[in-house]
Design a protein around this motif. Structure first.
Motif, mmCIF file in Angstrom:
data_model
loop_
_atom_site.group_PDB
_atom_site.id
_atom_site.type_symbol
_atom_site.label_atom_id
_atom_site.label_comp_id
_atom_site.label_asym_id
_atom_site.label_seq_id
_atom_site.Cartn_x
_atom_site.Cartn_y
_atom_site.Cartn_z
ATOM 1 N N VAL A 1 2.203 2.340 -7.362
ATOM 2 C CA VAL A 1 2.485 3.667 -7.563
ATOM 3 C C VAL A 1 1.687 4.508 -8.649
ATOM 4 N N ARG A 2 1.600 3.437 -9.943
ATOM 5 C CA ARG A 2 0.841 3.811 -10.685
ATOM 6 C C ARG A 2 -0.137 4.279 -10.931
ATOM 7 N N CYS A 3 -0.904 3.355 -9.707
ATOM 8 C CA CYS A 3 -2.072 3.375 -9.569
ATOM 9 C C CYS A 3 -2.206 4.899 -8.416
ATOM 10 N N LEU A 4 -1.606 4.914 -7.602
ATOM 11 C CA LEU A 4 -1.681 6.395 -6.959
ATOM 12 C C LEU A 4 -1.580 7.756 -8.035
ATOM 13 N N ASP A 5 -0.847 6.845 -9.638
ATOM 14 C CA ASP A 5 -0.330 8.834 -10.582
ATOM 15 C C ASP A 5 -1.936 7.929 -11.716
ATOM 16 N N VAL A 6 -2.133 7.123 -11.286
ATOM 17 C CA VAL A 6 -3.434 7.346 -12.266
ATOM 18 C C VAL A 6 -4.637 8.041 -11.016
ATOM 19 N N VAL B 1 -5.974 11.192 1.958
ATOM 20 C CA VAL B 1 -5.311 10.237 2.134
ATOM 21 C C VAL B 1 -5.533 9.739 0.655
ATOM 22 N N SER B 2 -4.778 9.830 -0.476
ATOM 23 C CA SER B 2 -4.803 8.907 -1.480
ATOM 24 C C SER B 2 -3.897 7.995 -1.435
ATOM 25 N N VAL B 3 -4.539 7.084 -1.554
ATOM 26 C CA VAL B 3 -3.440 5.331 -1.988
ATOM 27 C C VAL B 3 -4.190 4.918 -3.018
ATOM 28 N N GLY B 4 -2.801 4.051 -3.374
ATOM 29 C CA GLY B 4 -2.692 3.348 -4.675
ATOM 30 C C GLY B 4 -1.952 1.763 -3.541
ATOM 31 N N ALA B 5 -2.779 0.842 -3.858
ATOM 32 C CA ALA B 5 -2.332 -0.548 -3.674
ATOM 33 C C ALA B 5 -2.044 -1.548 -4.804
ATOM 34 N N ALA B 6 -1.837 -2.989 -4.359
ATOM 35 C CA ALA B 6 -1.259 -3.496 -5.286
ATOM 36 C C ALA B 6 -0.590 -4.892 -4.788
ATOM 37 N N GLY B 7 -1.214 -5.881 -5.351
ATOM 38 C CA GLY B 7 -1.016 -7.390 -4.800
ATOM 39 C C GLY B 7 -2.633 -8.383 -4.481
ATOM 40 N N PRO B 8 -2.189 -9.306 -4.715
ATOM 41 C CA PRO B 8 -1.397 -10.030 -3.762
ATOM 42 C C PRO B 8 -0.140 -10.757 -3.973
ATOM 43 N N GLY B 9 1.231 -10.430 -3.521
ATOM 44 C CA GLY B 9 2.574 -11.371 -4.157
ATOM 45 C C GLY B 9 2.916 -12.014 -2.864
ATOM 46 N N VAL C 1 0.497 -1.372 0.076
ATOM 47 C CA VAL C 1 -0.184 -0.043 -0.149
ATOM 48 C C VAL C 1 1.009 1.217 0.075
ATOM 49 N N VAL C 2 0.523 2.483 -0.980
ATOM 50 C CA VAL C 2 0.998 3.403 -0.928
ATOM 51 C C VAL C 2 0.086 4.585 -0.718
ATOM 52 N N GLY C 3 0.353 5.080 0.300
ATOM 53 C CA GLY C 3 -0.365 6.267 0.847
ATOM 54 C C GLY C 3 0.053 7.688 0.972
ATOM 55 N N ARG C 4 -0.365 8.590 0.355
ATOM 56 C CA ARG C 4 0.180 9.953 -0.025
ATOM 57 C C ARG C 4 -0.531 10.610 0.752
ATOM 58 N N PRO C 5 -0.333 11.442 2.253
ATOM 59 C CA PRO C 5 -1.515 12.428 2.309
ATOM 60 C C PRO C 5 -1.571 13.544 1.374
ATOM 61 N N GLU C 6 -2.737 14.372 1.805
ATOM 62 C CA GLU C 6 -2.670 15.578 1.588
ATOM 63 C C GLU C 6 -2.893 16.507 1.769
ATOM 64 N N GLY C 7 -2.297 16.519 3.345
ATOM 65 C CA GLY C 7 -2.526 17.651 4.243
ATOM 66 C C GLY C 7 -2.247 17.034 5.763
ATOM 67 N N GLY C 8 -2.027 18.511 6.659
ATOM 68 C CA GLY C 8 -1.615 17.060 7.682
ATOM 69 C C GLY C 8 -0.373 17.182 8.073
ATOM 70 N N GLU C 9 0.472 16.380 8.933
ATOM 71 C CA GLU C 9 1.713 16.389 9.464
ATOM 72 C C GLU C 9 2.358 15.318 9.024
ATOM 73 N N HIS C 10 3.623 15.163 8.458
ATOM 74 C CA HIS C 10 3.914 13.986 7.183
ATOM 75 C C HIS C 10 4.952 13.330 9.180
#
Length: 656
Positions: A514-519, A492-500, A430-439
Motif C-alpha cells: 500500500v505504501r508503494c502504491l501511495d508513493v 492500473v496502478s500496482v504496488g507489490a511487496a515480498g517475498p514473505g 500485490v495491490v492493484g488500483r484500477p484507474e477506470g473501468g468497471e470495478h
C-alpha cells in the motif's frame, strides 16, 4: 449359207461358254474380232455383237453383285468389329480405316459435332498434312453441315469445280490435301446428329449408288457405335468418380473416427482434472502440430511447445477476425487461430501450427478443442467464484491478524492448508488500483486469476489485493498490470511487496505494498508498477524490516562482488570520486594514482552497474548505498571493540 449359219451359231455358243467361264471382257472382244476377220455375214456379225453386248451386261451385273456381296460381307465384319468395347478414338480409327479400304478412298475423316454446332476433326486416315486433324467448321458451312441439315449424303465428283460450294475451312483441307472428289455422310443416331463421315479421292470420281449406299450403312453403324462409345466413356468416368468418392468417403470416415477418438481423449483429460498444458499437448498431437492457448490479451496460458517465427501482430489481427466469425481462421505462415468463447464472453484463442495442411475434419477438431478449452476455463471461473467467499474471508482474516497472535496465526495456517494453500512457501502481495473501468469486472478477473495462480484475492478501499506464490514481487506486479489493464481498457496502478513466508508476514507485506502504491500516487505515477525493491532508497524507507542488505545489493552489489572476487578496490574509487565532486583528476590525487587509472576503474564500474549509474537519480542511490555500507561496517566493528574492552577491563583492574 448353211456353213455360215453353223459358224454364227458356234460363235453364239462360244459367247455363252465364255460367260459361263466368267471370262474377262477381253475374251469377248477377241471373239468379235475373229468373226469379223473370218468375213461372216453382216447379220451374223450383228447377232454376235448383240450377244457380246448382252454378255458384257451380264458380266457387269455379276461383278456388281459380287461387289455388293463383298460390301455386305465387309459391312457385317465392320458391324461385328464395332460391337467391341472400343474407346472413342480407337473406334473412330477403325471406322475411317474400314471406309477407306472398302470404298477405295484416298482419305477418310470423322468430324464430331460440338455443343455449339461446330464440326471439329477428331480422327483421319490417309491424310498427308496436319490440317486434316485440326480443322473446325462453323455451323451452316461446307458439305458436312449441308449433309447434317438434309439428313442425307452429299457428294461432288470434283470439289474445286463444284457449284454452290462456298469457301470455308473444309475448302482449305481439300486444297492442302490435293483432293478432288468428296463425299460427306451424316452420322445420325436416330434424329440426333453426332458428326460427319468424310470420304475423298485425289482424282475426279463419280460415286455409284451402291458405293453411296454402302457408305451410308457404314455411317449408320458408326453413329450408333460412337454414341455407345461416348456413353461407355461417360459411364467409365462416372464409375471412376464414384470409386474416387467412395475412397474419399472411406478416408473421411477413418479420419472422423480418429478425430472422434482424439476429442474423446481431450475431454477425458479435462474431466480427469489434467492441467491445460497437458490437454494442449494432447490436442496438438491429435492435430499433428503445435498448439497454444492464449488469453484475450494474447499471453500464453498453456502450450504444447514453442512456435518459432510467430508474427504476433498477424496473430492478433487473425484472432480478432476469428472472434468476429466465431470460427477458426487461417493466418500467414501456416498458422490457424480458433476463438475460445462461451456465449458472448471472450476467454482467449488457440494458435495451431500444423505439420500438414488442415482438411475439413481437422478444422472441426480444432473447433471442438476450442470448445473444450472454453468449458475448462468456465469451470475454473465457476470454481473460483464458488470458492471465492471462503478464500476471500481467509485473506481478510490474514490481513487483520497481528503477528503477535500466535494461536490465531496457527489457526489461519490450518485453514489455508485445507484449501490447498501453503503459506510457508514464498509469497508476494500485490495491490492493484484500477484507474477506470468497471470495478466489478476487475473483481471477477481477480477471482479467476487468483484461482489460476493458486493464490488469494480480496478487495479493500477500491483496490484489488492478491496473495500469490512466488519470490519476485516486481514480476508479479507487472503481470497483473499487463493482464488487467487491457481487460478494463484503463491503466492500473500496482504496488507489490515480498517475498514473505508464513501468515505473520502477510499483514506486513500488505502495508508495504500500500505504501508503494501511495508513493506512486504522490510521484504522479498513476498507472505505473513498483515494488519496494523498485523504489530504491524510498523502498528502504518504506519497508518495515529496513532490508539494508537488499538495498545495498541492488545499488552497488555488482561492484562489491567484483572487489571480493578479484581483490580490487572499486568501492574506494567510487567514494573518492564522489568526495572529489565527481572529478576523476581530484579523485586520482586523493587515491595517489594516475588519472587514467581512475578513468579505467570508472569504465569498469559502468560495465558492472550500467551506463545509467551516473544519472542523477541513480547517483543518489549509489551514494546513499555507499554511506549506508560504511556506516554498517563501522557499527559492525564497534561492538567487537567494546566487547574487547569489556573483556580486558577486569583484567586491567585486577592487574592495577
Amino acid at each position: 449359207m448353211t456353213t455360215n449359219t453353223r459358224t454364227g451359231g458356234a460363235d453364239l455358243l462360244t459367247v455363252l461358254e465364255l460367260l459361263a467361264e466368267e471370262a474377262p471382257p477381253s475374251r469377248f472382244e477377241e471373239l468379235l474380232q475373229s468373226a469379223r476377220r473370218a468375213g461372216q455375214a453382216p447379220d451374223d456379225i450383228a447377232r454376235l455383237e448383240r450377244a457380246v453386248s448382252l454378255a458384257r451386261g451380264v458380266h457387269a451385273l455379276q461383278g456388281r453383285r459380287r461387289q455388293r456381296e463383298d460390301g455386305l460381307a465387309d459391312l457385317v465384319d465392320t458391324a461385328r468389329d464395332l460391337t467391341f468395347p472400343y474407346e472413342l478414338d480407337a473406334l473412330l480409327r477403325v471406322v475411317t480405316r474400314r471406309v477407306k479400304r472398302l470404298l477405295n478412298f484416298d482419305m477418310t475423316c470423322v468430324a464430331l459435332m460440338d455443343a455449339d454446332g461446330t464440326l471439329y476433326a477428331r480422327t483421319s486416315e490417309g491424310a498427308t498434312t496436319a490440317l486434316a486433324n485440326e480443322f473446325r467448321i462453323a455451323p451452316g458451312r461446307g458439305l458436312g453441315h449441308r449433309a447434317l441439315t438434309t439428313g442425307a449424303p452429299v457428294w461432288t465428283a470434283d470439289y474445286p469445280g463444284g457449284e454452290g460450294i462456298e469457301a470455308c475451312e473444309e475448302t482449305d483441307v481439300v486444297r492442302a490435301e490435293g483432293l478432288r472428289a468428296l463425299m460427306a455422310v451424316p452420322l445420325l443416331n436416330g434424329n440426333s446428329p453426332v458428326g460427319v463421315l468424310y470420304g475423298a479421292t485425289r482424282a475426279v470420281r463419280h460415286f455409284s449408288p451402291d458405293e453411296i449406299g454402302l457408305v451410308c450403312s457404314l455411317a449408320m453403324l458408326a453413329a450408333v457405335a460412337i454414341e455407345r462409345a461416348e456413353r461407355l466413356e461417360q459411364a467409365r468416368g462416372e464409375v471412376d468418380e464414384l470409386e474416387l468418392d467412395g475412397l474419399r468417403t472411406r478416408t473421411s470416415l477413418v479420419r472422423l473416427q480418429q478425430l472422434n477418438e482424439a476429442h474423446s481423449r481431450t475431454m477425458s483429460l479435462l474431466l480427469a482434472g489434467a492441467d491445460l498444458t497437458t490437454v494442449a499437448k494432447a490436442a496438438g498431437d491429435a492435430l499433428d502440430g503445435t498448439l497454444q492457448l492464449r488469453d484475450p490479451a494474447g499471453r500464453l496460458l498453456a502450450g504444447g511447445g514453442e512456435i518459432p517465427d510467430l508474427d504476433e501482430e498477424a496473430v492478433a489481427r487473425t484472432a480478432l477476425d476469428a472472434h468476429t466469425r466465431r470460427t477458426a481462421v487461417a493466418a500467414s505462415g501456416n498458422i490457424w487461430v480458433a476463438p475460445v468463447i462461451a456465449g458472448a464472453e471472450d476467454l482467449g484463442f488457440l494458435i495451431l501450427r500444423p505439420a500438414t495442411a488442415l482438411v475439413g475434419e481437422d478444422e472441426r477438431l480444432l473447433h471442438l478443442t476450442a470448445q473444450a478449452f472454453a468449458i475448462q476455463l468456465l469451470l475454473q471461473h465457476s470454481t473460483a467464484l464458488a470458492e471465492g467467499p471462503v478464500r476471500d474471508e481467509l485473506f481478510d482474516d490474514l490481513l487483520a491478524t497481528s503477528s503477535r497472535s500466535a494461536h490465531r496465526l496457527r489457526h489461519l495456517a490450518k485453514r489455508a492448508h485445507r484449501i490447498g494453500l501453503d503459506l510457508d512457501a514464498p509469497h508476494v502481495l500485490v495491490v492493484g488500483r484500477p484507474e477506470g473501468g468497471e470495478h466489478g469486472r476487475a473483481l471477477v478477473w481477480a477471482s479467476s486469476y487468483a484461482h489460476r495462480m493458486s493464490g488469494l484475492k480480496t478487495a479493500h478501499d477500491g483496490c484489488i489485493l492478491l496473495l500469490l506464490p512466488g519470490d519476485d514481487a516486481s514480476a508479479a506486479a507487472r503481470a497483473v498490470a499487463d493482464e488487467l489493464s487491457p481487460l478494463l481498457g484503463h491503466p492500473v496502478s500496482v504496488g507489490a511487496a515480498g517475498p514473505g513466508r508464513g501468515p505473520a508476514e502477510i499483514r506486513r507485506m500488505h502495508q508495504e505494498a500500500v505504501r508503494c502504491l501511495d508513493v506512486l500516487t504522490a510521484l504522479n505515477g498513476a498507472g505505473s508498477v513498483a515494488s519496494v525493491r523498485d523504489l530504491g532508497f524510498l523502498g528502504l524507507l518504506l519497508s518495515d524490516d529496513h532490508d539494508v542488505d537488499s538495498f545495498i545489493e541492488s545499488a552497488i552489489g555488482p561492484v562489491l562482488g567484483h572487489d571480493q572476487d578479484r581483490q580490487t578496490d572499486l568501492i574506494a574509487t567510487l567514494e573518492a570520486f564522489f568526495a572529489a565532486g565527481s572529478s576523476p583528476t581530484n579523485a586520482a590525487e586523493a587515491l595517489h594514482v594516475h588519472p587514467n587509472t581512475v578513468s579505467r576503474r570508472l569504465e569498469r564500474i559502468s560495465e558492472l552497474l550500467g551506463p545509467e549509474w551516473a544519472q542523477p537519480d541513480r547517483t543518489l542511490e549509489v551514494q546513499l548505498a555507499l554511506r549506508v555500507l560504511r556506516a554498517r561496517n563501522v557499527l559492525q566493528q564497534q561492538p567487537n571493540t567494546e566487547a574487547g574492552q569489556a573483556d580486558a577491563g577486569p583484567a586491567a583492574r585486577s592487574t592495577g
